[in-house]
Design a protein around this motif. Structure first.
Motif, mmCIF file in Angstrom:
data_model
loop_
_atom_site.group_PDB
_atom_site.id
_atom_site.type_symbol
_atom_site.label_atom_id
_atom_site.label_comp_id
_atom_site.label_asym_id
_atom_site.label_seq_id
_atom_site.Cartn_x
_atom_site.Cartn_y
_atom_site.Cartn_z
ATOM 1 N N ALA A 302 33.851 60.637 43.978
ATOM 2 C CA ALA A 302 32.656 60.012 44.556
ATOM 3 C C ALA A 302 32.693 58.502 44.361
ATOM 4 O O ALA A 302 33.381 57.971 43.487
ATOM 5 C CB ALA A 302 31.398 60.588 43.916
ATOM 6 N N PHE A 304 29.726 55.277 44.226
ATOM 7 C CA PHE A 304 28.301 54.999 44.115
ATOM 8 C C PHE A 304 27.961 53.620 44.676
ATOM 9 O O PHE A 304 28.598 52.627 44.324
ATOM 10 C CB PHE A 304 27.851 55.050 42.655
ATOM 11 N N LYS A 324 32.879 61.746 48.349
ATOM 12 C CA LYS A 324 31.436 61.725 48.559
ATOM 13 C C LYS A 324 30.873 60.358 48.219
ATOM 14 O O LYS A 324 31.382 59.666 47.332
ATOM 15 C CB LYS A 324 30.770 62.788 47.681
ATOM 16 N N TYR A 326 27.305 58.329 47.089
ATOM 17 C CA TYR A 326 25.926 58.397 46.610
ATOM 18 C C TYR A 326 25.267 57.067 46.964
ATOM 19 O O TYR A 326 25.646 56.013 46.432
ATOM 20 C CB TYR A 326 25.892 58.609 45.101
ATOM 21 N N SER A 327 24.302 57.100 47.867
ATOM 22 C CA SER A 327 23.655 55.868 48.312
ATOM 23 C C SER A 327 22.159 56.095 48.470
ATOM 24 O O SER A 327 21.663 57.212 48.283
ATOM 25 C CB SER A 327 24.263 55.391 49.635
ATOM 26 N N ASP A 330 19.865 58.067 46.038
ATOM 27 C CA ASP A 330 20.842 58.744 45.180
ATOM 28 C C ASP A 330 21.799 57.760 44.509
ATOM 29 O O ASP A 330 22.621 58.168 43.684
ATOM 30 C CB ASP A 330 21.669 59.744 45.997
ATOM 31 N N GLN A 357 22.834 61.389 38.131
ATOM 32 C CA GLN A 357 23.672 61.277 39.318
ATOM 33 C C GLN A 357 25.158 61.323 38.965
ATOM 34 O O GLN A 357 25.956 61.937 39.673
ATOM 35 C CB GLN A 357 23.346 59.988 40.065
ATOM 36 N N ASP A 360 26.177 64.827 38.249
ATOM 37 C CA ASP A 360 26.292 65.570 39.501
ATOM 38 C C ASP A 360 27.623 65.280 40.192
ATOM 39 O O ASP A 360 28.271 66.198 40.707
ATOM 40 C CB ASP A 360 25.129 65.206 40.426
ATOM 41 N N SER A 361 28.040 64.026 40.173
ATOM 42 C CA SER A 361 29.307 63.656 40.828
ATOM 43 C C SER A 361 30.506 64.254 40.118
ATOM 44 O O SER A 361 31.575 64.418 40.725
ATOM 45 C CB SER A 361 29.440 62.128 40.894
#
Length: 376
Positions: A302, A304, A324, A326-327, A330, A357, A360-361
């Motif tokens: 991920a 961020f 992925k 995260y923006s 998030d 967060q 989660d990643s």
């Protein structure tokens, strides 16, 4: 009006005591003064949103008024003062800065305002051995490592901020004189580690207690109570991060803003979109290519974005690297806290959000924070 003797201590941004003048009497009572009458407590100006939060907790019950120069979701590295800002600074009793070069605009802004009060550099509360060096050429090193790893055997900064390398950076930083405040090469994002935020809080409380002795016990007691929460926060973060294998604790972000958080919790910083810890920097095409290569080599899953920065370039990198992103809500709160009502509108809440967060990643899930932290 204030019912204490005002001591005007003019300090340079590097923390050295430049001059001391003592004025007795009530603040705001000078004959012919154009300044508005002072409130019951200290008039305090803070630079960053985190400092605003710290100062608010420290001064609770003292009647102090806190004015933050930076607004939520704004970059700490750039700021242009308005005429109203300069007047607020000029008439303040105290200005609190992060220090270590985070606010390159602070010196000229304070000088322009004609400020004559107490300047508190919160970084003075951090010991030398805790200050980490900035690694501003990480992308170049990452690209070279991906191309020929053996050429970097003698380079202590290979573009990946592993725990052992971060410790080496700390050792190198310790050789820099913190007392002399020559920190051009230091990473200034000291607040991101909760235990360092506690040291900053102690520095602010101590300085305020020295200035305003009548409220001194309150400042110090408030700081102790707040730091108890920061200690609990540190324990919660560590417990949760430790549930993830060290090899999986990888971070790719917009800029290198979580260095101290990474160091304290054993997180490997793979790289960032911005080529330095300054979030105003712009990456070159070669640096973007190097970051994509570093992501693929590391196995990071991920990237961020950060609330104060545009996600555009990070989104393109995520697509190219096949990871992925995260923006938005998030993303991470780094240089700035969020607006009131968001998941990051206080320092403690923002740190809980960031940790949640990150877990989660990495394929994990954060535990419920203690009630005392959820309310802070």
């Amino acid at each position: 009006m204030s019912h204490y003797t005002r001591r005007i201590l003019t300090r340079t941004l590097t923390g050295g005591l430049a001059a001391v003048a003592i004025t007795t009497g009530l603040v705001g009572c000078a004959a012919g003064s154009d300044a508005p009458a002072a409130a019951d407590g200290l008039q305090i100006v803070t630079t960053t949103t985190q400092l605003t939060d710290f100062a608010t907790n420290i001064t609770d019950g003292t009647g102090a008024q806190i004015t933050g120069l930076l607004q939520p979701n704004a970059s700490a590295h750039s700021f242009e003062a308005t005429a109203a800002d300069l007047e607020t600074i000029r008439t303040a009793d105290v200005v609190i800065i992060n220090g270590l070069g985070l606010e390159p605009w602070a010196q000229s802004t304070i000088d322009s305002a004609g400020f004559e009060g107490l300047l508190i550099d919160a970084s003075n509360g951090i010991s030398d051995d805790r200050i980490l060096a900035a690694n501003e050429d990480e992308h170049d090193h990452a690209a070279e490592e991906a191309a020929a790893e053996e050429t970097h055997a003698e380079d202590s900064h290979d573009g990946h901020d592993h725990a052992d390398e971060t410790a080496s950076a700390a050792d190198a930083a310790a050789e820099d004189s913190h007392d002399g405040h020559d920190h051009g090469g230091d990473n200034p994002h000291i607040w991101t580690a909760p235990l360092m935020a506690a040291d900053m809080t102690n520095e602010i409380a101590s300085e305020l207690a020295n200035l305003d002795a009548d409220q001194g016990d309150t400042y110090l007691a408030n700081a102790t109570a707040y730091n108890d929460k920061l200690t609990a926060l540190d324990e919660w973060v560590k417990t949760n991060v430790d549930t993830v294998p060290a090899a999986d604790r990888l971070l790719v972000s917009n800029h290198d803003a979580l260095t101290y958080y990474d160091h304290d919790y054993g997180i490997t910083f793979v790289g960032s979109v911005m080529p330095s810890w300054d979030d105003n920097a712009e990456p070159s095409a070669a640096e973007i290519d190097a970051l994509v290569a570093a992501i693929k080599e590391s196995g990071a899953q991920a990237i961020f974005t950060e609330t104060q920065l545009s996600p555009g370039t990070a989104e393109a990198i995520a697509t190219e690297a096949g990871i992925k992103i995260y923006s938005g809500e998030d993303g991470l709160y780094t240089d700035s806290l969020g607006a009131e009502g968001t998941a990051g509108d206080t320092y403690i809440k923002s740190t809980i959000h960031n940790t949640t967060q990150l877990l989660d990643s990495w394929g994990g899930a954060a535990s419920e924070p203690p009630a005392e932290l959820q309310e802070s």
